[in-house]
Design an enzyme around this catalytic site. Sequence first.
Site, PDB file in Angstrom:
ATOM      1  N   ARG A   1       2.469  52.002 -82.260  1.00  0.00           N
ATOM      2  CA  ARG A   1       1.357  52.878 -82.685  1.00  0.00           C
ATOM      3  C   ARG A   1       0.043  52.433 -82.060  1.00  0.00           C
ATOM      4  O   ARG A   1      -0.851  53.237 -81.841  1.00  0.00           O
ATOM      5  CB  ARG A   1       1.216  52.870 -84.209  1.00  0.00           C
TER       6      ARG A   1
ATOM      7  N   ASP B   1      -9.088  43.984 -89.156  1.00  0.00           N
ATOM      8  CA  ASP B   1      -7.872  44.208 -88.355  1.00  0.00           C
ATOM      9  C   ASP B   1      -7.437  42.948 -87.616  1.00  0.00           C
ATOM     10  O   ASP B   1      -6.306  42.871 -87.139  1.00  0.00           O
ATOM     11  CB  ASP B   1      -8.105  45.329 -87.331  1.00  0.00           C
TER      12      ASP B   1
ATOM     13  N   ARG C   1      -5.715  54.178-100.141  1.00  0.00           N
ATOM     14  CA  ARG C   1      -6.696  54.541 -99.103  1.00  0.00           C
ATOM     15  C   ARG C   1      -7.238  55.916 -99.466  1.00  0.00           C
ATOM     16  O   ARG C   1      -6.897  56.927 -98.891  1.00  0.00           O
ATOM     17  CB  ARG C   1      -6.056  54.502 -97.724  1.00  0.00           C
ATOM     18  N   PRO C   2      -8.128  55.947-100.475  1.00  0.00           N
ATOM     19  CA  PRO C   2      -8.650  57.239-100.956  1.00  0.00           C
ATOM     20  C   PRO C   2      -9.526  57.927 -99.925  1.00  0.00           C
ATOM     21  O   PRO C   2      -9.899  57.333 -98.905  1.00  0.00           O
ATOM     22  CB  PRO C   2      -9.458  56.838-102.193  1.00  0.00           C
TER      23      PRO C   2
ATOM     24  N   ARG D   1      -3.695  57.613 -90.269  1.00  0.00           N
ATOM     25  CA  ARG D   1      -4.934  57.782 -91.050  1.00  0.00           C
ATOM     26  C   ARG D   1      -5.951  58.596 -90.249  1.00  0.00           C
ATOM     27  O   ARG D   1      -6.756  59.331 -90.823  1.00  0.00           O
ATOM     28  CB  ARG D   1      -5.498  56.391 -91.370  1.00  0.00           C
TER      29      ARG D   1
ATOM     30  N   CYS E   1      -1.425  52.767 -92.034  1.00  0.00           N
ATOM     31  CA  CYS E   1      -0.870  51.530 -92.576  1.00  0.00           C
ATOM     32  C   CYS E   1      -1.107  51.475 -94.094  1.00  0.00           C
ATOM     33  O   CYS E   1      -2.151  51.886 -94.584  1.00  0.00           O
ATOM     34  CB  CYS E   1      -1.541  50.332 -91.917  1.00  0.00           C
TER      35      CYS E   1
ATOM     36  N   LYS F   1      -7.721  52.202 -79.523  1.00  0.00           N
ATOM     37  CA  LYS F   1      -7.038  53.218 -80.357  1.00  0.00           C
ATOM     38  C   LYS F   1      -8.039  53.833 -81.327  1.00  0.00           C
ATOM     39  O   LYS F   1      -8.125  55.054 -81.456  1.00  0.00           O
ATOM     40  CB  LYS F   1      -5.907  52.567 -81.144  1.00  0.00           C
ATOM     41  N   ASN F   2      -8.834  52.995 -81.991  1.00  0.00           N
ATOM     42  CA  ASN F   2      -9.701  53.484 -83.068  1.00  0.00           C
ATOM     43  C   ASN F   2     -10.976  54.149 -82.576  1.00  0.00           C
ATOM     44  O   ASN F   2     -11.796  54.589 -83.384  1.00  0.00           O
ATOM     45  CB  ASN F   2     -10.009  52.350 -84.051  1.00  0.00           C
TER      46      ASN F   2
HETATM   47  C1  EPZ Z   1     -10.494  52.455 -89.968  1.00  0.00           C
HETATM   48  O1  EPZ Z   1      -9.744  52.835 -91.114  1.00  0.00           O
HETATM   49  C2  EPZ Z   1      -9.483  51.907 -88.968  1.00  0.00           C
HETATM   50  N1  EPZ Z   1      -8.514  52.937 -88.625  1.00  0.00           N
HETATM   51  C3  EPZ Z   1      -8.749  50.715 -89.568  1.00  0.00           C
HETATM   52  O2  EPZ Z   1      -7.887  50.191 -88.565  1.00  0.00           O
HETATM   53  C4  EPZ Z   1      -9.775  49.649 -89.937  1.00  0.00           C
HETATM   54  O3  EPZ Z   1      -9.108  48.584 -90.582  1.00  0.00           O
HETATM   55  C5  EPZ Z   1     -10.820  50.254 -90.889  1.00  0.00           C
HETATM   56  O4  EPZ Z   1     -11.428  51.415 -90.283  1.00  0.00           O
HETATM   57  C6  EPZ Z   1     -11.917  49.264 -91.229  1.00  0.00           C
HETATM   58  O5  EPZ Z   1     -12.542  48.823 -90.064  1.00  0.00           O
HETATM   59  C7  EPZ Z   1      -8.853  53.872 -87.680  1.00  0.00           C
HETATM   60  O6  EPZ Z   1      -9.951  53.864 -87.153  1.00  0.00           O
HETATM   61  C8  EPZ Z   1      -7.807  54.885 -87.340  1.00  0.00           C
HETATM   62  P1  EPZ Z   1     -12.517  52.651 -93.943  1.00  0.00           P
HETATM   63  P2  EPZ Z   1     -10.460  53.693 -92.284  1.00  0.00           P
HETATM   64  O7  EPZ Z   1     -12.737  54.055 -94.359  1.00  0.00           O
HETATM   65  O8  EPZ Z   1     -11.452  54.604 -91.696  1.00  0.00           O
HETATM   66  C9  EPZ Z   1     -12.244  52.400 -98.706  1.00  0.00           C
HETATM   67  C10 EPZ Z   1      -5.856  49.504 -87.607  1.00  0.00           C
HETATM   68  O9  EPZ Z   1      -5.127  48.526 -87.850  1.00  0.00           O
HETATM   69  N2  EPZ Z   1     -12.459  53.860 -98.719  1.00  0.00           N
HETATM   70  O10 EPZ Z   1     -13.614  51.907 -93.245  1.00  0.00           O
HETATM   71  O11 EPZ Z   1      -9.411  54.242 -93.161  1.00  0.00           O
HETATM   72  C11 EPZ Z   1     -10.912  52.024 -98.094  1.00  0.00           C
HETATM   73  O12 EPZ Z   1      -9.865  52.120 -99.051  1.00  0.00           O
HETATM   74  C12 EPZ Z   1      -6.453  50.281 -88.765  1.00  0.00           C
HETATM   75  O13 EPZ Z   1      -6.174  49.912 -86.460  1.00  0.00           O
HETATM   76  C13 EPZ Z   1     -12.621  54.500 -99.955  1.00  0.00           C
HETATM   77  O14 EPZ Z   1     -12.583  53.877-101.007  1.00  0.00           O
HETATM   78  O15 EPZ Z   1     -11.209  52.521 -93.068  1.00  0.00           O
HETATM   79  C14 EPZ Z   1     -11.144  50.613 -97.644  1.00  0.00           C
HETATM   80  O16 EPZ Z   1     -10.983  49.739 -98.750  1.00  0.00           O
HETATM   81  C15 EPZ Z   1      -6.024  49.751 -90.120  1.00  0.00           C
HETATM   82  N3  EPZ Z   1     -12.823  55.839 -99.955  1.00  0.00           N
HETATM   83  C16 EPZ Z   1     -12.619  50.625 -97.207  1.00  0.00           C
HETATM   84  O17 EPZ Z   1     -13.201  51.788 -97.821  1.00  0.00           O
HETATM   85  C17 EPZ Z   1     -12.878  56.572 -98.800  1.00  0.00           C
HETATM   86  O18 EPZ Z   1     -13.078  57.801 -98.874  1.00  0.00           O
HETATM   87  C18 EPZ Z   1     -12.784  50.719 -95.703  1.00  0.00           C
HETATM   88  O19 EPZ Z   1     -12.071  51.841 -95.252  1.00  0.00           O
HETATM   89  C19 EPZ Z   1     -12.703  55.909 -97.565  1.00  0.00           C
HETATM   90  C20 EPZ Z   1     -12.508  54.543 -97.546  1.00  0.00           C
END
Ligand code: EPZ
Length: 418
Positions: free
Chosen positions: A397, A305, A121-122, A92, A116, A22-23
């Site tokens: 999803r 995850d 999630r900024p 997301r 989720c 998916k991701n």
């Molecule tokens: C991706 O989410 C995945 N989703 C998530 O999988 C996965 O848990 C995550 O990466 C981490 O591996 C998809 O690919 C669709 P991040 P993403 O940006 O991109 C903070 C699932 O279950 N952050 O790596 O949103 C954020 O809050 C989902 O399949 C900021 O602060 O994750 C988090 O604490 C859930 N500012 C950390 O970074 C930003 O601008 C990691 O988030 C962006 C992120």
Amino acid sequence: MSVLRVRGGEMLRGVIPIHGAKNSALPILAATLLSCGRCVICGCPDIADVRAAGEILRHLGCEVERVGTSLIVDSTGAKAAEIPPELMGKMRASLGFFGATLSRFGWGRLCAPGGCRLGARPVNYHVAALSALGAEWSQTDSELRCNWEFRVGGDLTLPFPSVGATETVLLAAVSVPAVVTLHGAAREPEIADLCGFLTAMGAEISGVGTSDLTVRGGKRLHGAVWRVLPDRMETASYLAAAAAAGGDVTLTETDPTLLAPVLETLRKAGCRIDTETKKIRLVSDGNLRGVGTVTTAPYPGFPTDAQAPVMAALLRAKGESVFCETVFPDRFSHVPELRRFGAEIALHGRTATVTGVERLSACEAAATDLRGGMAALIAALCADGVSTLRNIAVLDRGYENWVENFRLLGADVQRTEE
Ligand code: EPZ
């Protein structure tokens, strides 16, 4: 509303094929917008988030057709358009479609992406990176409007290896007629998959698989055929279920090298795991032992995850398992639901301590998010009696055919609409 009745106690036995990730499929589908041609995405999972991605692409003027396990996207006729909030709010991964729209058309509107609830999630990393490449922003009360008329290259550094922000930079950088270098990039396999697809479309990217990616952009991209890599989280979820319920489950069309920390943890818990190039076989008697401390981390660390499903697998383990969640600020919403089954889990900030119990009891519980819902299902499979799980549509999803797959493995599960 969809509910699932689960009679616990059945061991799981059989062979299940794993689907495309998916991701990885989601950012790759966003990238098809940049091809101005026809792309064939093979092994694209037929899940709700991919169907939502298709809706966004069609809204932008692309032709999208599913042919078996492939999704064919022709973005020749795509036109600049705003992604409506109701589509943006579905997942997301809509952020990737914002980035692709910006990259192709030079402007975009960013309203609240869905996904989720894992704490705040900024999108500050995405905004800062695009600004460094020349994007200009105007903010209203509910949305950010972005204009990207003057595109510049440069050296960017992410404060955290954000998967989404890395994808946004890649989707943008391929349209910058200069060199963009990203330091501190995410190294998840799904990032390498996206780079592979962009390269197949004619992009020039180096450093793939490392934290330092360099893109020489500005080239006209063309259509491509690409096979999505296997879903390591779907793999981890079925392994966790088999470990907990006991049994003998083989997963095919997967890649054991993508989830080494999960395999190591399940072996530590007492499972026998044999691997081949595209296969994983797990054998468990269901009597597991605590694994000590598991700390989630960006790849190649233990994947966040997999935290919820593996936690659920250890609820009856003899001994203690401690989960430290370092990626998301609030990724324990599944814990109250697991406690309903009689699980003993103590929460202290970003640490959850699981003390194994002899037995779990059937109850009514809810799927809090995609991976939390899988955790509740795993607990129900191990509980005495018949449980009712609510809000299980959230599992649609990210897990194709999940109900049929569990039934095929011998689980006593029945989906009904209430
Ligand atoms: C991706 O989410 C995945 N989703 C998530 O999988 C996965 O848990 C995550 O990466 C981490 O591996 C998809 O690919 C669709 P991040 P993403 O940006 O991109 C903070 C699932 O279950 N952050 O790596 O949103 C954020 O809050 C989902 O399949 C900021 O602060 O994750 C988090 O604490 C859930 N500012 C950390 O970074 C930003 O601008 C990691 O988030 C962006 C992120």
